[in-house]
Design a protein around this motif. Sequence first.
Motif, short mmCIF file in Angstrom:
data_model
loop_
_atom_site.label_atom_id
_atom_site.label_comp_id
_atom_site.label_asym_id
_atom_site.label_seq_id
_atom_site.Cartn_x
_atom_site.Cartn_y
_atom_site.Cartn_z
N ASN A 84 54.16 -10.39 11.10
CA ASN A 84 54.17 -8.95 11.35
C ASN A 84 54.46 -8.62 12.81
N ASN A 93 59.73 -2.42 4.94
CA ASN A 93 59.30 -3.72 5.47
C ASN A 93 58.00 -4.17 4.82
N THR A 94 57.08 -3.22 4.57
CA THR A 94 55.81 -3.55 3.93
C THR A 94 56.03 -4.05 2.52
N GLY A 125 51.29 -2.97 -1.51
CA GLY A 125 50.77 -2.57 -0.21
C GLY A 125 51.07 -1.15 0.21
N GLU A 171 57.77 -7.52 2.56
CA GLU A 171 56.86 -8.58 3.01
C GLU A 171 55.83 -8.92 1.93
N ASN A 172 55.29 -7.91 1.24
CA ASN A 172 54.29 -8.18 0.21
C ASN A 172 54.89 -8.87 -1.01
N THR A 194 59.25 1.33 7.94
CA THR A 194 57.95 0.66 7.83
C THR A 194 57.58 0.43 6.38
N LYS A 195 57.82 1.43 5.54
CA LYS A 195 57.52 1.30 4.12
C LYS A 195 58.32 0.16 3.50
#
Length: 824
Positions: free
Chosen positions: A170, A586-587, A413, A590-591, A583-584
């Motif tokens: 992160n 990427n979250t 997430g 990543e999850n 940001t959304k």
Amino acid sequence: MALSKVFIIKKVPQLILLSGIVLLNSFNLISQNTLQENKPAIPNIEKVYLHTDRSYYNIGESLWYKAYMVYGYTNILFDNSNVLYVELISPDSKIITRNITRLETGLGHGDIKLSDSLGISAGTYQLRAYTNWMRNFGNDFIFKKEIEIFDLKKNETYDGENIVSDIPENNEQDKIHSKENIKPFNIQFFPEGGSLVEDVVSMVAFKATDNKGNPVTISGLVFDTNKNTVARLKSTHEGMGIFRLTPTKNQQYKAEIQVADGKKLEVLLPKPEKTGYVMSLKNYKGKHVITIATNEETFKQNSNTPLTMICTTRGITYFEGSQVLNQQNASFLLPTENIPEGISKITLYNEKSIPQCERLVYIEKDHKINVSITPNKNQYEPKEKVILNISAKAEHENPLTASFSIAAVDKNGIEDGEDYTTNICSYFLMESEIKGSVHNPGYYFNKANPNRLYDLDLLLLTQGWRDFLWKTLPEIKDSLSYKAEKGFKISGIVKELLGKDPKENHNVRLILINEEGESIMLDDTTNVEGRFKFDNIVFTGNSTMLLNTQNEKGKNRGMFILDSITQPPVAVDYKKNNSISSTKSNTIEENIYKKHVLFDVPVMNLLDEVVLHGKKTDGIRSKYGLADHTYIPKENSPNFRDIYQLIQFAIPGISVSGNTVRFSRYNSPTLIVIDDVISEMEDLEFVIPDDVAKIEALNSSRAAIFGSRGANGALVIYTKEGSGGSSKRNKTFHSIVKEIQGFYNARIFYSPNYDKPAKDIFEEEKADIRNTLYWNPDVHPDENGKAEVSYYNSEVDTTVKITLEGITDTGIPIVVKNDYTVEN
């Protein structure tokens, strides 16, 4: 459609205290007959919305959608067009794939497999949907939605046993994004009603965005020509805000704007007009109070001339009246009782019917309906069965008639406040009314947001001010170029082989055979221009099309010139070169990737939705259905002196007399089809036995596929590609065999049933980390307003979001959400 009655304004003391101005006693009614006479003809406007299971996907997953087609003025399901084109467009403006979806009573569904074979890479794609009829009114009514696609494979390597992660942590991701330069920003000012007028109090809305259209938080000061501070401004929602300004004579106003990092920008406000009107609107205890104000100079010039106020919703007039102003300021209540929910446009005209000012307002209605979707538990274990209970009730607990679609997805997430993408309410009630993209449209229709209506009004004062779709009723032309499609059209011309003259009174036979062997057979006769047409044909999936033409004597004659079977795509206007970086996004990415690492699942082995195949059939498949007998030569097959000897060897129950072939069960010659061309019996002599690739015999009722021509059975012969035998025959133009695509054959969403044993070891050992756990496009409440569906969780500890979307039979869009947790 009935127009509302005129609203008689009463003197209301509390309104006088609220606004400090005088109320109009009445707004004189323009007769309803006059309105009906002057009202232009209303075209049939279609609007379509696609509910998708998600708005983000990894390459290799499937996108599932349900289409809702409504009448543009009422949002009631509309059975006008039955052919819907659904396309996925890449960031570089290429149409990646196209589904032709069948609509029935305004509803349809389908799916798109986001496979590598489509040439998909990571990026932001556009999903769009439209009908042929929509082309008559430009691109404004085409549904468009952005879809984010990830490529998780770029972040991993696989050594045969374990995943080796290459994805940054992160903090590394944050460093990457922090290196990006702050983008320049733009700000625009929008005086309420349209213009600033000298000496008239005005509200000025503003909107600040970066060069990609994303909102920017700002603050600033407004100065007059003498550099005196006259107003302060600060954005309150998505880069938007509003401030009060009273322009004075001979002043030009300038705003000094500052963003969070201290950068500043100077912007001129619109120049105030010396004369004119200002129209403002306030919501007071649920009542919409409209104020008309002007300055002394304008009032003196127009003291005895009437003003006309017209309120329209989706192009339809619901209120119209006129009044002579006897003061510089006057107010009245907007009669909203008969105005439907959605965006209304209020326009003020002078005595010459010239617009003076305009204001958009959102009218919200309490429909007194209650729709809920409730899981049987608040918390589940991995792979546990989930039962969802749907309740749809109208006023007084009466069952609600509606059509719904349901998606249950791993939230990966993302919190509710971060997921305000397009939904059926935001699209039909707002987005389809405003040109351009609306940031986080779902926010304005989530009743959990207390300021949503205030913020929606800001949106209408800014983006809606310049880009409202229904500023004019779509033009009706005497002859609309694009027709509403009920099905497919196969048409063309039959002409003479070596000339241009059309062939009149030729019989044209069309046969369509799908992959299941089901067939359609139609006949038409060419007109004086040689034209034939088969209209509104309904067929699904890949099908074989056979066209044959014969003259009045039953001889195969003529040459086909075919029209296009499907409509070409609408021109693409989408361009999105930026990669996914929010940001959304990427979250989510990543999850999803963490699930693969945790369960040691290579990306290519994701347990995804599978295709449920159709019914099994016995026999050997043919283009023409199931063949009664099929012969394929082998290497040790004997040599034959001619095709007739080969036929007698290969096909049982057939006889040859001279050059005539027939089945023993029939008294007349069989139909001959060579390389998918219905041929004459004498054409057989040109076929060389060594050139034969396959022979199929249809000597039962299966030959009915050829209609009366197959009454004595059919013999279908295929020759090897490039064979000398086939080239000896004259090329035929009176027959066409072609593979064509019908309506998309939608797959059935599949999820595992963990109450039953796995079908094989591979399925049992395969980790279940699905992102979409359940999708159902066809949910309808029963006579009690109830419905129930069930599915099984994946094996991931997570939070699952359930989303129900749909529309009632009266045109009310519905969105209901619920969550539950999965924990081992």
